[in-house]
Design a protein around this motif. Structure first.
Motif, short mmCIF file in Angstrom:
data_model
loop_
_atom_site.label_atom_id
_atom_site.label_comp_id
_atom_site.label_asym_id
_atom_site.label_seq_id
_atom_site.Cartn_x
_atom_site.Cartn_y
_atom_site.Cartn_z
N LEU A 47 0.83 -1.20 0.00
CA LEU A 47 0.00 0.00 0.00
C LEU A 47 0.87 1.25 0.00
CD1 LEU A 47 -2.67 1.60 0.37
CD2 LEU A 47 -2.48 1.12 2.84
N VAL A 48 0.61 2.14 -0.94
CA VAL A 48 1.26 3.45 -0.99
C VAL A 48 0.17 4.51 -0.85
CG1 VAL A 48 2.73 5.04 -2.29
CG2 VAL A 48 3.05 2.55 -2.52
N SER A 49 0.30 5.35 0.16
CA SER A 49 -0.69 6.40 0.41
C SER A 49 -0.05 7.77 0.29
CB SER A 49 -1.28 6.24 1.82
OG SER A 49 -2.10 7.35 2.15
N ARG A 50 -0.83 8.71 -0.27
CA ARG A 50 -0.40 10.10 -0.30
C ARG A 50 -1.28 10.97 0.59
NH1 ARG A 50 1.82 11.52 -6.42
NH2 ARG A 50 3.67 10.20 -6.27
N GLY A 51 -1.91 10.29 1.57
CA GLY A 51 -2.68 11.02 2.55
C GLY A 51 -4.14 11.20 2.21
N GLY A 52 -4.63 10.57 1.17
CA GLY A 52 -6.02 10.73 0.77
C GLY A 52 -6.92 9.62 1.27
N LYS A 53 -8.14 9.61 0.76
CA LYS A 53 -9.11 8.60 1.17
C LYS A 53 -9.09 7.37 0.28
CE LYS A 53 -13.05 10.45 -1.45
NZ LYS A 53 -14.45 10.93 -1.36
N VAL A 54 -8.26 7.40 -0.77
CA VAL A 54 -8.09 6.24 -1.65
C VAL A 54 -6.60 5.89 -1.70
CG1 VAL A 54 -10.09 6.88 -3.05
CG2 VAL A 54 -7.81 7.60 -3.76
N PRO A 55 -6.26 4.64 -1.96
CA PRO A 55 -4.84 4.29 -2.11
C PRO A 55 -4.26 4.97 -3.34
CG PRO A 55 -6.21 2.32 -1.84
CD PRO A 55 -7.14 3.46 -2.09
N TRP A 56 -3.04 5.49 -3.23
CA TRP A 56 -2.37 6.00 -4.43
C TRP A 56 -1.89 4.82 -5.27
CZ3 TRP A 56 2.72 5.91 -6.39
CH2 TRP A 56 2.93 6.77 -7.48
N ARG A 57 -1.47 3.75 -4.59
CA ARG A 57 -1.06 2.52 -5.28
C ARG A 57 -1.31 1.36 -4.33
NH1 ARG A 57 -0.60 -1.13 -8.35
NH2 ARG A 57 1.15 -1.66 -9.71
N LEU A 58 -1.85 0.28 -4.87
CA LEU A 58 -2.08 -0.91 -4.06
C LEU A 58 -1.75 -2.12 -4.91
CD1 LEU A 58 -2.98 -1.97 -1.35
CD2 LEU A 58 -5.34 -1.94 -2.13
N LYS A 59 -0.61 -2.70 -4.65
CA LYS A 59 -0.09 -3.83 -5.43
C LYS A 59 -0.43 -5.13 -4.72
CE LYS A 59 2.50 -6.32 -8.20
NZ LYS A 59 2.06 -6.64 -9.56
N LEU A 60 -0.96 -6.09 -5.46
CA LEU A 60 -1.37 -7.38 -4.90
C LEU A 60 -0.38 -8.47 -5.29
CD1 LEU A 60 -3.29 -9.52 -3.70
CD2 LEU A 60 -4.63 -9.37 -5.81
N ARG A 61 0.08 -9.21 -4.28
CA ARG A 61 0.90 -10.40 -4.51
C ARG A 61 0.02 -11.60 -4.21
NH1 ARG A 61 2.66 -15.55 -3.25
NH2 ARG A 61 4.88 -15.79 -3.64
N SER A 62 -0.45 -12.29 -5.24
CA SER A 62 -1.36 -13.40 -5.04
C SER A 62 -0.61 -14.73 -5.02
CB SER A 62 -2.44 -13.42 -6.13
OG SER A 62 -1.85 -13.62 -7.40
N ALA A 63 -1.11 -15.66 -4.22
CA ALA A 63 -0.44 -16.95 -4.07
C ALA A 63 -0.47 -17.77 -5.35
CB ALA A 63 -1.09 -17.73 -2.93
N SER A 64 -1.60 -17.76 -6.06
CA SER A 64 -1.76 -18.64 -7.23
C SER A 64 -0.82 -18.29 -8.35
CB SER A 64 -3.21 -18.57 -7.72
OG SER A 64 -4.10 -19.08 -6.76
N PHE A 65 -0.49 -17.00 -8.51
CA PHE A 65 0.39 -16.61 -9.61
C PHE A 65 1.75 -17.28 -9.48
CE2 PHE A 65 3.35 -13.76 -11.82
CZ PHE A 65 2.72 -13.66 -13.06
N GLY A 66 2.31 -17.27 -8.27
CA GLY A 66 3.59 -17.94 -8.07
C GLY A 66 3.49 -19.44 -8.23
N ASN A 67 2.39 -20.02 -7.75
CA ASN A 67 2.24 -21.47 -7.84
C ASN A 67 2.16 -21.94 -9.29
OD1 ASN A 67 2.20 -21.40 -5.08
ND2 ASN A 67 0.07 -22.00 -4.84
N VAL A 68 1.41 -21.22 -10.11
CA VAL A 68 1.22 -21.65 -11.50
C VAL A 68 2.52 -21.53 -12.30
CG1 VAL A 68 0.10 -20.97 -13.68
CG2 VAL A 68 -1.25 -21.33 -11.63
N GLN A 69 3.36 -20.54 -11.97
CA GLN A 69 4.65 -20.44 -12.66
C GLN A 69 5.46 -21.72 -12.54
OE1 GLN A 69 6.62 -16.25 -12.55
NE2 GLN A 69 5.72 -16.59 -10.54
#
Length: 384
Positions: A332-354
């Motif tokens: 989570l990257v916030s610039r102080g607002g009510k919405v995330p400026w950036r929210l990156k998801l690391r999902s388990a399945s993506f690594g498993n399928v590789q």
């Protein structure tokens, strides 16, 4: 509608992926819960044995990470719990834990213990869905067969989760600061009773993994070495079946796990059988942890009172949880607002399928289904 996974098999040149190779599309299935979305595997087959594989993903991609940036910290939970539809409650947790960390917020003990119990109940619920659809060793192609008795075993948990949240799949119960609402009156004993019901039938649900025919069929198939598991970033039961002794509930405790005895479950064989054994053990562990956490839920506040417009201070945070399928992380990257400026998801399945690139070569085509069903993933969790 029957779920089918498509394999596109190169049957031309014996080397490489050159243009001279012809394509043969082989539909295989039915499959277990991951098959609600598309996954295509480009295989090179030599003498009915897989020589190379290239997973092709993205058929369910909906741009969730970009959509996160246009939702506030309440609305983003709606999107966050949907990529792995068997771990909806755990998916929500990562978002609220990241925001709470940046706010320096202390969540009431009642909410912490309730979250821990609910996360483990959700883990058991997902594990039972996989255990209801194992490959049938009696069938030549190892097609999966759904066991209605195991599906019925999920119902006691479904009922109590629905009673506390109002949903059967997407619970939407977590909020920054605690839970959406308090546990209903009389819910705790009902939840304990539901868990005991599941425990009484769990040995029968796991019996297929212990059956000699099942063990003989899957032993030695689809071996993923410890080194390859680390290289491809697999986690959860798939990693622990390959000898990686890692579990965030023990190694980096969150919620109330630091006050619970979480047993380590590990195998070293790295084959399809080991992966099923670790998954079955995760269901047993989840039951024990859920019961232990429910016993610690005391009266008190269930959430921190929040302003109508919640803003998160400027900064960054990474929150990662041990979901059924593995590590689920949010940066989570916030610039102080009510919405995330950036929210990156690391999902388990993506690594498993590789890891299919490492474990499928050498597998006979006739054994593809048993091997694929042992690599636990959800297609929505791959594509996000």
């Amino acid at each position: 509608m029957p779920a089918v996974r498509t394999l596109r098999v190169g049957v031309g040149a014996a080397t490489g992926w050159g243009p001279e190779a012809a394509d043969l599309v082989l539909p295989i299935g039915p499959q277990h819960p991951s098959a609600h979305g598309g996954l295509r595997l480009h295989l090179r087959v030599e003498d009915s044995v897989v020589a190379a594989v290239e997973p092709e993903v993205g058929f369910m991609h909906r741009g969730a990470e970009k959509l996160f940036e246009a939702r506030d910290y309440r609305q983003v939970i709606v999107l966050a719990n949907r990529h792995d539809w068997l771990s909806a409650f755990a998916n929500e947790l990562g978002i609220v834990l990241a925001a709470e960390r940046m706010l320096g917020m202390e969540v009431p003990p009642r909410a912490v213990w309730a979250r821990t119990a609910l996360a483990e109940m959700n883990r058991v619920l997902g594990a039972l869905m996989f255990l209801a659809s194992p490959p049938d060793p009696a069938r030549p192609e190892g097609d999966t067969v759904t066991d209605p008795a195991v599906l019925a075993l999920r119902e006691p948990l479904q009922r109590v989760l629905e009673a506390v949240s109002g949903g059967r799949v997407h619970f939407m119960l977590n909020r920054v600061g605690g839970l959406k609402e308090d546990l209903p009156e009389g819910w705790l004993p009902e939840a304990v009773h539901a868990l005991e019901d599941v425990r009484s039938g769990l040995d029968a649900a796991c019996a297929v993994v212990a059956a000699p025919a099942f063990r003989d069929r899957l032993r030695g198939l689809g071996v993923l070495t410890r080194e390859d598991a680390l290289t491809y970033g697999v986690s959860g039961p798939v990693a622990r079946a390959s000898g990686i002794d890692a579990d965030l509930r023990i190694d980096a405790p969150y919620l109330a796990y630091g006050e619970l005895e979480v047993p380590r479950t590990r195998r070293v064989e790295g084959d399809a059988l080991a992966r099923w054994e670790v998954l079955a053990e995760s269901a047993r562990t989840g039951l024990d942890l859920a019961l232990a956490a429910l016993a610690r839920v005391e009266p008190g506040e269930f959430a921190v009172r929040l302003p109508k417009v919640l803003t998160v201070p400027e900064g960054t945070a990474y929150s990662v949880t041990e979901n059924l399928l593995g590590l689920n992380g949010y940066y989570l990257v916030s610039r102080g607002g009510k919405v995330p400026w950036r929210l990156k998801l690391r999902s388990a399945s993506f690594g498993n399928v590789q890891a299919l690139e490492a474990l499928l070569p050498g597998t006979p085509v006739a054994e593809l289904v048993p091997v694929l069903t042992s690599l636990f993933f959800i297609t929505g969790d791959i594509d996000r």
